[in-house]
Design a protein around this motif. Structure first.
Motif, PDB file in Angstrom:
ATOM      1  N   ASN A 270       2.372   8.522  -2.276  1.00  0.00           N
ATOM      2  CA  ASN A 270       2.564   7.715  -1.075  1.00  0.00           C
ATOM      3  C   ASN A 270       4.034   7.405  -0.838  1.00  0.00           C
ATOM      4  N   PHE A 271       4.887   8.325  -1.264  1.00  0.00           N
ATOM      5  CA  PHE A 271       6.321   8.200  -1.029  1.00  0.00           C
ATOM      6  C   PHE A 271       6.770   9.327  -0.124  1.00  0.00           C
ATOM      7  N   ASP A 272       7.316   8.970   1.040  1.00  0.00           N
ATOM      8  CA  ASP A 272       7.765   9.942   2.026  1.00  0.00           C
ATOM      9  C   ASP A 272       9.266  10.189   1.829  1.00  0.00           C
TER      10      ASP A 272
ATOM     11  N   SER B 157       0.817  -1.216   0.000  1.00  0.00           N
ATOM     12  CA  SER B 157       0.000   0.000   0.000  1.00  0.00           C
ATOM     13  C   SER B 157       0.848   1.262   0.000  1.00  0.00           C
ATOM     14  N   SER B 158       2.080   1.167   0.525  1.00  0.00           N
ATOM     15  CA  SER B 158       2.979   2.311   0.592  1.00  0.00           C
ATOM     16  C   SER B 158       4.229   2.035  -0.232  1.00  0.00           C
TER      17      SER B 158
ATOM     18  N   GLU C 103       8.731   4.210   6.924  1.00  0.00           N
ATOM     19  CA  GLU C 103       7.362   4.618   7.206  1.00  0.00           C
ATOM     20  C   GLU C 103       7.281   5.602   8.376  1.00  0.00           C
TER      21      GLU C 103
ATOM     22  N   SER D  51       7.003   3.700  -0.023  1.00  0.00           N
ATOM     23  CA  SER D  51       8.153   3.812   0.879  1.00  0.00           C
ATOM     24  C   SER D  51       8.437   2.475   1.552  1.00  0.00           C
TER      25      SER D  51
END
Length: 267
Positions: free
Chosen positions: A153-155, A65-66, A233, A68
């Motif tokens: 959705n990338f930190d 889902s993420s 995360e 990262s």
């Protein structure tokens, strides 16, 4: 000392460049395929059916889902670790033990340079090499995510923190590899000991994650400090980990230089 550093950097430039390009290639591939995997019901079902212990061992417990978490698990949880381990073990061995084993160290010492200056120069080569590989990988990840990922959705901040901890982890790992290189006259023995210890650390970490009955093994491996998915995360405070790894690396490098300075070398 400056001329020695220039020569050593030139000698290791091809190796540093190769590892850097390899790292870029694999990371870009993982970033590029992520949207296809994230939209695939097959992969979603597969991740849901895998045992929790397996997911934890390979850093996949964050699922897909993420981005990262996916990049951290798929790349930083295994492949990037292997790339940096090979670089650290081989380069540290070549910088000291190989020169001693092949008699080249005697020529360096006859040039008038002190052992301390030689060791500091060689140490700086491997640290700068790690810095080049990891910094380039960091920039590639940030730019690649910007180009290929639309979901947001990338930190990037946590990704940079992940790479900071990665650098410090391998600063510490390279320090014990360098220590063994300073202890042994034989290149193959130094390579075997540093490589063998690194493999044991990695295998012990995997076993500790796979089985709850073996989780006590986490206290016997340096990789316990490296929760790639958690850092990516934003769930891990990296300050104590960073301080611990940095201090450990400084101490081991200092011990390595002290041993090299005072030990007997074959003529």
């Amino acid at each position: 000392m400056g001329s020695l550093f220039t020569v050593m950097m030139k000698n290791n430039a091809k190796s540093i460049g190769s590892f850097t390009l390899g790292s870029i290639f694999y990371l870009v591939m993982i970033i590029w395929i992520y949207p296809y995997i994230a939209d695939s019901k097959f992969f979603e079902t597969m991740f849901e059916t895998l045992p929790d212990s397996y997911m934890k061992a390979f850093g996949l417990h964050a699922g897909i889902s993420s981005m990262s978490g996916f990049v951290a698990g798929e790349y930083y949880g295994l492949l990037f670790i292997v790339i940096l381990l090979i670089f650290s073990v081989t380069t540290a061995t070549q910088l000291i033990a190989r020169l001693v084993d092949r008699g080249s160290m005697a020529y360096l010492l006859s040039s008038g340079l002190s052992r301390t200056k030689i060791a500091l120069t060689q140490m700086s080569v491997i640290i700068i090499g790690l810095g080049v590989i990891i910094t380039t990988t960091t920039l590639t990840g940030v730019i690649g995510a910007e180009q290929f990922i639309q979901e947001g959705n990338f930190d990037a901040g946590s990704f940079i923190k992940l790479n900071v901890v990665t650098f410090l982890l391998f600063f510490a790992i390279s320090s014990y590899c360098f220590l063994f290189s300073c202890i042994f006259n034989d290149e193959k023995r130094a390579l075997a000991v540093s490589g063998g210890l690194s493999f044991i650390f990695f295998a012990v970490d995997m076993l500790a994650k796979i089985s709850d009955k073996l989780d006590w093994l986490q206290y016997f491996t340096i990789f316990t400090t490296f929760d790639a998915t958690g850092i990516a995360e934003g769930n891990v405070d990296i300050l104590p980990i960073s301080l611990g790894l940095g201090i450990a690396g400084i101490i081991l490098y200092t011990v390595a230089i002290f041993i090299f300075k005072n030990r007997d070398l074959p003529l």
